[in-house]
Design a protein around this motif. Structure first.
Motif, PDB file in Angstrom:
ATOM      1  N   TYR A 297       0.612  -1.429  -0.221  1.00  0.00           N
ATOM      2  CA  TYR A 297       0.520   0.036  -0.249  1.00  0.00           C
ATOM      3  C   TYR A 297       1.051   1.161   0.151  1.00  0.00           C
TER       4      TYR A 297
ATOM      5  N   ALA B 298       6.221  -5.925  17.128  1.00  0.00           N
ATOM      6  CA  ALA B 298       4.919  -6.883  16.561  1.00  0.00           C
ATOM      7  C   ALA B 298       5.670  -7.752  14.969  1.00  0.00           C
TER       8      ALA B 298
ATOM      9  N   LEU C   8       9.247  -0.506   4.641  1.00  0.00           N
ATOM     10  CA  LEU C   8       9.105   0.394   4.644  1.00  0.00           C
ATOM     11  C   LEU C   8       9.652   1.373   3.907  1.00  0.00           C
TER      12      LEU C   8
ATOM     13  N   THR D  43      -2.971  -6.752  11.136  1.00  0.00           N
ATOM     14  CA  THR D  43      -1.940  -5.620  11.058  1.00  0.00           C
ATOM     15  C   THR D  43      -1.878  -4.488  10.113  1.00  0.00           C
TER      16      THR D  43
ATOM     17  N   ILE E  58      -2.731  -0.740  10.836  1.00  0.00           N
ATOM     18  CA  ILE E  58      -1.626   0.272  10.402  1.00  0.00           C
ATOM     19  C   ILE E  58      -3.034   1.770   9.810  1.00  0.00           C
TER      20      ILE E  58
ATOM     21  N   HIS F 206      -1.178   9.203   9.594  1.00  0.00           N
ATOM     22  CA  HIS F 206      -0.961   8.370   7.615  1.00  0.00           C
ATOM     23  C   HIS F 206      -2.709   8.078   7.613  1.00  0.00           C
TER      24      HIS F 206
HETATM   25  C1  LIG Z   1       3.541   4.042   7.929  1.00  0.00           C
HETATM   26  C2  LIG Z   1       3.815   3.359   9.072  1.00  0.00           C
HETATM   27  C3  LIG Z   1       3.730   1.954   8.551  1.00  0.00           C
HETATM   28  C4  LIG Z   1       3.191   1.163  10.308  1.00  0.00           C
HETATM   29  N1  LIG Z   1       4.102  -0.366   9.589  1.00  0.00           N
HETATM   30  C5  LIG Z   1       3.935  -1.460  11.039  1.00  0.00           C
HETATM   31  C6  LIG Z   1       4.165  -2.517  10.853  1.00  0.00           C
HETATM   32  O1  LIG Z   1       4.487  -2.790   9.911  1.00  0.00           O
HETATM   33  N2  LIG Z   1       3.821  -3.055  12.211  1.00  0.00           N
HETATM   34  C7  LIG Z   1       3.135  -2.286  13.463  1.00  0.00           C
HETATM   35  O2  LIG Z   1       2.595  -3.255  13.963  1.00  0.00           O
HETATM   36  N3  LIG Z   1       2.981  -1.170  13.195  1.00  0.00           N
HETATM   37  C8  LIG Z   1       2.969  -0.474  11.875  1.00  0.00           C
HETATM   38  N4  LIG Z   1       2.865   0.814  12.491  1.00  0.00           N
HETATM   39  C9  LIG Z   1       2.114   1.387  13.553  1.00  0.00           C
HETATM   40  C10 LIG Z   1       0.454   0.736  13.516  1.00  0.00           C
HETATM   41  O3  LIG Z   1       0.361   1.915  12.842  1.00  0.00           O
HETATM   42  C11 LIG Z   1       0.770   1.268  15.701  1.00  0.00           C
HETATM   43  O4  LIG Z   1       1.006   2.038  15.413  1.00  0.00           O
HETATM   44  C12 LIG Z   1       1.351   0.132  15.915  1.00  0.00           C
HETATM   45  O5  LIG Z   1       0.646  -0.997  15.509  1.00  0.00           O
HETATM   46  C13 LIG Z   1       0.153   0.319  18.199  1.00  0.00           C
HETATM   47  O6  LIG Z   1      -0.639  -0.173  17.875  1.00  0.00           O
HETATM   48  P1  LIG Z   1      -1.304   0.300  18.828  1.00  0.00           P
HETATM   49  O7  LIG Z   1      -1.494   1.580  19.635  1.00  0.00           O
HETATM   50  O8  LIG Z   1      -3.433   0.238  18.003  1.00  0.00           O
HETATM   51  O9  LIG Z   1      -1.591  -1.159  19.400  1.00  0.00           O
HETATM   52  C14 LIG Z   1       2.798   1.672  11.570  1.00  0.00           C
HETATM   53  C15 LIG Z   1       2.404   2.948  11.237  1.00  0.00           C
HETATM   54  C16 LIG Z   1       2.801   3.894   9.728  1.00  0.00           C
HETATM   55  C17 LIG Z   1       1.959   4.941  10.456  1.00  0.00           C
END
Ligand SMILES: Cc1cc2nc3c(=O)[nH]c(=O)nc-3n(C[C@H](O)[C@H](O)[C@H](O)COP(=O)(O)O)c2cc1C
Length: 137
Positions: A6, A29, A39, A60, A64, A70
Motif C-alpha cells: 500500500y 509486533a 517500508l 496488521t 496500520i 497517515h
Molecule cells: C507508515 C506506517 C507503517 C507502520 N507499519 C507497521 C508495521 O509494519 N507493523 C506494526 O505492527 N505497526 C506498524 N505501524 C504502527 C501501527 O500503525 C500502530 O501504531 C502500532 O501497531 C500500535 O498500534 P496500537 O496503538 O493499536 O497498539 C505503522 C505505522 C505507520 C504510520
C-alpha cells in the motif's frame, strides 16, 4: 503466504526519532506475527509491503490503517505469493526526502540496492517508481 502493498501519506513528516520508535515497535509486533516487509519513506509518502500469514497481514494492515499519523491509504496489491520478498526482515526501512537530503546515496540508489534480490517484477516496479518520484522531492 499473503503479500499486501500500500501507499499512504503522512499527516506531517515524521521526525526521525518518531520513525525510529515506530520501526522498533513494528519490528517487534511483526516478528511475533511472522510478518516481514519493507517500508520506504519518501518525504510525506510511505510505501510498505507486508508479507505473512493471511490473518496476520489483515490484522496488521487493519491496525496500520487506523493510525492517525497517515491518511489516504491505497492498497496496490493484496495477493497470494509463493514466498517472502524480504527473507528475514521484520520491517526493513529506507528513508529519503528531507532526512536523507544530504546523504550521499539518493533514495533511488538505496531502494535499487535493497530490492536487488526481489524477483517479483510488479513489486520491483512499484518500489523503483516510488523511489524515482520521491528522490526529486
Ligand atoms: C507508515 C506506517 C507503517 C507502520 N507499519 C507497521 C508495521 O509494519 N507493523 C506494526 O505492527 N505497526 C506498524 N505501524 C504502527 C501501527 O500503525 C500502530 O501504531 C502500532 O501497531 C500500535 O498500534 P496500537 O496503538 O493499536 O497498539 C505503522 C505505522 C505507520 C504510520
Amino acid at each position: 503466504m499473503k503479500r499486501l502493498l500500500y501507499i499512504s501519506t503522512a499527516r506531517s513528516i515524521l521526525p526521525p526519532s518518531e520513525l525510529d520508535v515506530l520501526l522498533t515497535k513494528s519490528r517487534k509486533a511483526n516478528a511475533m506475527a511472522d510478518i516481514t516487509g519493507l517500508l520506504v519513506v519518501g518525504g510525506r509518502r510511505f510505501l510498505q509491503v507486508l508479507d505473512g500469514p493471511e490473518e496476520a497481514v489483515a490484522e496488521t494492515y487493519a491496525r496500520i490503517s487506523r493510525d492517525p499519523r497517515h491518511v489516504a491509504l491505497v492498497k496496490l496489491h493484496d495477493k497470494e505469493v509463493p514466498m517472502r520478498a524480504f527473507g528475514s526482515w521484520a520491517m526493513g526501512c529506507e528513508q529519503g526526502g528531507v532526512a536523507a537530503a544530504s546523504a550521499s546515496a539518493s533514495l533511488e540508489e538505496q531502494v535499487y540496492a535493497i530490492i536487488a534480490p526481489i524477483t517479483d517484477p510488479t513489486l520491483r516496479a512499484y518500489f523503483m517508481g516510488f523511489a524515482e518520484t520521491h528522490t526529486r522531492m
